[in-house]
Scaffold this active site. Structure first.
Site, PDB file in Angstrom:
ATOM      1  N   GLU A  69      21.879  56.495  17.722  1.00 39.85           N
ATOM      2  CA  GLU A  69      21.317  57.225  19.081  1.00 39.85           C
ATOM      3  C   GLU A  69      22.456  57.348  19.984  1.00 39.85           C
ATOM      4  OE1 GLU A  69      17.911  55.200  20.706  1.00 39.85           O
ATOM      5  OE2 GLU A  69      17.837  56.939  22.181  1.00 39.85           O
TER       6      GLU A  69
ATOM      7  N   ARG B 148      20.814  42.748   9.880  1.00 37.22           N
ATOM      8  CA  ARG B 148      21.676  43.409  10.949  1.00 37.22           C
ATOM      9  C   ARG B 148      22.901  42.298  10.978  1.00 37.22           C
ATOM     10  NH1 ARG B 148      19.503  45.791  14.863  1.00 37.22           N
ATOM     11  NH2 ARG B 148      21.075  45.214  16.831  1.00 37.22           N
TER      12      ARG B 148
ATOM     13  N   LYS C  61      22.888  47.328  22.837  1.00 36.85           N
ATOM     14  CA  LYS C  61      23.430  48.335  23.789  1.00 36.85           C
ATOM     15  C   LYS C  61      22.881  48.061  25.111  1.00 36.85           C
ATOM     16  CE  LYS C  61      23.448  52.216  20.508  1.00 36.85           C
ATOM     17  NZ  LYS C  61      22.441  53.137  20.135  1.00 36.85           N
TER      18      LYS C  61
HETATM   19  P1  ATP Z   1      21.353  48.071  19.607  1.00 35.22           P
HETATM   20  O1  ATP Z   1      20.025  47.657  18.691  1.00 35.22           O
HETATM   21  O2  ATP Z   1      22.446  47.144  18.959  1.00 35.22           O
HETATM   22  O3  ATP Z   1      21.188  48.349  20.696  1.00 35.22           O
HETATM   23  P2  ATP Z   1      20.597  50.395  17.845  1.00 35.22           P
HETATM   24  O4  ATP Z   1      20.015  49.846  17.015  1.00 35.22           O
HETATM   25  O5  ATP Z   1      19.611  50.827  19.063  1.00 35.22           O
HETATM   26  O6  ATP Z   1      21.761  49.400  18.559  1.00 35.22           O
HETATM   27  P3  ATP Z   1      21.194  52.904  16.733  1.00 35.22           P
HETATM   28  O7  ATP Z   1      22.162  53.993  17.488  1.00 35.22           O
HETATM   29  O8  ATP Z   1      20.008  52.988  16.829  1.00 35.22           O
HETATM   30  O9  ATP Z   1      21.518  51.320  17.604  1.00 35.22           O
HETATM   31  O10 ATP Z   1      21.818  52.335  15.363  1.00 35.22           O
HETATM   32  C1  ATP Z   1      22.379  53.194  14.662  1.00 35.22           C
HETATM   33  C2  ATP Z   1      22.347  52.722  13.257  1.00 35.22           C
HETATM   34  O11 ATP Z   1      23.039  51.526  13.135  1.00 35.22           O
HETATM   35  C3  ATP Z   1      20.942  52.182  12.678  1.00 35.22           C
HETATM   36  O12 ATP Z   1      20.622  52.518  11.438  1.00 35.22           O
HETATM   37  C4  ATP Z   1      21.043  50.687  12.765  1.00 35.22           C
HETATM   38  O13 ATP Z   1      19.956  50.007  12.006  1.00 35.22           O
HETATM   39  C5  ATP Z   1      22.286  50.261  12.579  1.00 35.22           C
HETATM   40  N1  ATP Z   1      22.781  49.192  13.454  1.00 35.22           N
HETATM   41  C6  ATP Z   1      22.498  48.927  14.833  1.00 35.22           C
HETATM   42  N2  ATP Z   1      22.950  47.449  15.269  1.00 35.22           N
HETATM   43  C7  ATP Z   1      23.212  46.900  13.952  1.00 35.22           C
HETATM   44  C8  ATP Z   1      23.608  45.665  13.642  1.00 35.22           C
HETATM   45  N3  ATP Z   1      24.091  44.924  14.450  1.00 35.22           N
HETATM   46  N4  ATP Z   1      24.042  45.405  12.348  1.00 35.22           N
HETATM   47  C9  ATP Z   1      24.002  46.311  11.336  1.00 35.22           C
HETATM   48  N5  ATP Z   1      23.467  47.582  11.615  1.00 35.22           N
HETATM   49  C10 ATP Z   1      23.212  47.805  12.675  1.00 35.22           C
END
Ligand code: ATP
Ligand code: MG
Length: 574
Positions: free
Chosen positions: A40, A276, A286
């Protein structure tokens, strides 16, 4: 490898996702592998995203090798369904980060590319009796949803006719209603054990311009509706996400199963969840990163204390090391926290092969060699590489009567096992001579400000005769040294995991030593031409990189990437 070249597949280790893919290919359920990385654009990427990037892009690289002409590929897709938080600035940053990590997308898409299709599918679901417009408030919707232990109850608008629903949805699109007045919901089951299936929202009204579609839309699809449709339109075969989406999978399947015949999707994607990445001594969400940036607790998204890709790049971490780290963590089904020391191990391991060794004195004290000829300067040959690194190259380091050494390398009253410089004791200067301390000069407060020594001319590149000199210290010529600012970075948090409890409480755990700025550091003159982003090992000190933002010729700024050894555990004990 230059950073824009495709990344080599990291050490291949079997994992459950690769097993699933192999099974699909063997049974001919799939003939190719299409994955996507779907960030995102509402922030910068962090090391957790790197794990997902390595997995998704890595799978495409690996399986393309096995299935050369199959169309196996990986997309970068911006999941831009929430116009209130998203920005092209973040999109640019994310693209830069993915490329820097060594990956290239085969196609770049936006969820917003499919807004028209998604809307059309929304109307289709209405005509099938699978969706309805609901006019409850947010609070009422929440209340009607029930809880994990109690079934929800039906919305009073659940039985609206197809005609009324179509009319309302069209008027929602036209902008006839205010934010929150209506939503489009899937008509599933208000008593489903899975809360996600209790008539989830598909569309909501948001009178907000979108960074891609401008003012075209004032209704926007929800993630759980947009995501499966985007995957299906792009022909994604394996939709890989993190474990917190496990409960969303049922809805993912529902959306696809109810649209696939009508929409004629090129594939029937399946969602698989993996654990994750969590790291200790830092924060990764984030939301928290944004809080650190907006609250000015750090200098920006690329602050080298942050676990963002931009921060790590500026810190001097390498893409190769980050990829090796991600490969070492592996892909599993159970959440766990990885030790920061594991990441640091990979950083050292990579830089050990890449960073030339140089001399610099971080906290200088002057040494005068009384028996060295006043005007003499010797150019000493110094290798950039130790014997165990199969690389060649050296430079000249000037040596003369006055030099700087590290304050820590001199002690007036040393303990018994101190092998560095102290009154009457002899030490070897790296690449140069052995010197013996004969005298010190103190200021009014009794601090040693200058150390006087004599040198033994017979010890240039040779052991002294008849005695043993145990310690070797680094130094720079006082006359030739160049000044630099050095930023010593350490872990963001001083606690292994941030305090839970109130949202901002983690701010109390910020390590005050995470950034220490040293000025007036003395570097060997060869570093005058070091370029931004170039990294070095400062002998006995650690790995350092020329800051890509603040370093200027004549005004050098170096960042400490990592110390030479894992000193964290020891320093914590003290
Ligand atoms: P955060 O939860 O850290 O704020 P997010 O999940 O909202 O991040 P996205 O932009 O939705 O961020 O994530 C993009 C991709 O990265 C998604 O497929 C998500 O599952 C993956 N992702 C996010 N955080 C992690 C992590 N800590 N480990 C592995 N994959 C991740
Ligand atoms: Mg998320």
């Amino acid at each position: 490898m230059n950073s824009s070249a495709p990344a080599p597949a990291p050490t291949k280790m079997g994992d459950f996702i690769r097993d699933i893919i192999d099974g699909d290919l063997e049974a001919n359920r799939q003939q190719k592998v299409i994955t996507r990385f779907p960030p995102e654009p509402n922030g910068f990427l962090h090391i957790g995203h790197a794990k997902s990037i390595c997995l998704n892009f890595g799978l495409a690289l690996e399986y393309r090798e096995k299935l050369p002409d199959s169309g196996t590929r990986c997309h970068l897709r911006f999941d831009d369904t929430d116009p209130t938080k998203e920005d092209t600035l973040f999109e640019d940053g994310i693209q830069e980060d993915v490329r820097w990590l060594g990956f290239n997308w085969d196609d770049l898409y936006h969820a917003s590319d499919y807004f028209e299709k998604m809307y059309e599918y929304g109307e289709h679901l209405i005509t099938q009796g699978k969706a309805y417009v609901c006019s409850l408030t947010d609070a009422e919707i929440k209340e009607y949803r029930g809880s994990v232990t109690a079934a929800g109850k039906n919305s009073p608008h659940r039985e609206r006719s197809v005609e009324e629903n179509l009319d309302l949805l069209r008027r929602m699109r036209k902008g006839e209603f205010k934010d929150g007045e209506h939503v489009l919901r899937a008509k599933i089951d208000m008593s489903n054990a899975n809360m996600k299936m209790r008539d989830p929202l598909l569309y909501r009204i948001r009178h907000t311009a979108h960074h891609m579609t401008g003012d075209t839309w004032c209704i926007y699809p929800m993630y759980d509706y947009a995501h499966p449709i985007s995957d299906a339109i792009e022909g994604i075969t394996h939709s890989i996400c993190t474990l917190e989406f496990e409960n969303n999978r049922e809805l993912y399947d529902w959306v696809i199963d109810n649209l696939i015949e009508y929409a004629k999707f090129p594939s029937r994607p399946r969602q698989y969840e993996f654990a994750r990445l969590n790291l200790n001594y830092t924060v990764m969400s984030k939301r928290r990163l944004l809080e650190l940036v907006e609250g000015k607790h750090v200098s920006g998204w690329d602050d080298p204390r942050l676990p963002t890709i931009a921060g790590m790049r500026r810190r001097g971490y390498t893409p190769e090391a980050i990829r090796a780290f991600c490969a070492s963590v592996g892909v599993a089904k159970a959440n766990s926290t990885v030790d920061m020391a594991q990441l640091e191990f990979h950083i050292r391991d990579d830089l050990n092969q890449k960073a030339p060794r140089v001399l610099s004195v971080l906290k200088p004290i002057k040494v005068v060699i009384d028996n060295y000829p006043d005007a003499q300067v010797e150019e000493l040959d110094a290798s950039y590489w130790p014997h165990d690194i199969p690389k060649e190259g050296s430079r000249k380091v000037p040596f003369c009567k006055e030099i700087y050494i590290e304050q820590d390398d001199f002690m007036l009253e040393p303990p018994k096992d101190y092998y560095r410089l102290s009154p009457g004791k002899e030490v070897r200067l790296r690449y140069a001579y052995c010197i013996t301390c004969t005298d010190v000069i103190k200021d009014n407060d009794d601090n040693v400000v200058e150390v006087h020594c004599t040198y033994d001319p017979e010890t240039k590149g040779a052991n002294p005769v008849g005695r043993k000199v145990k310690g070797t210290i680094h130094w720079v010529s006082a006359k030739h040294a160049i000044d630099a600012e050095i930023r010593l970075y350490d872990r963001l948090l001083s606690e292994e995991s941030p305090p839970t409890g109130k949202e901002s409480e983690f701010l109390n755990a910020i390590n005050p030593q995470a950034l220490q700025v040293l000025t007036g550091c003395k570097l060997e003159p060869s570093l005058a031409v070091a370029k931004p982003g170039e990294s070095f090992q400062f002998e006995r000190q650690g790995y350092f990189v020329v800051d890509i933002k603040d370093s200027k010729p004549g005004n050098l700024v170096f960042n400490r990437i990592v110390t030479l050894k894992d000193s964290w555990a020891r320093s914590q004990k003290k």
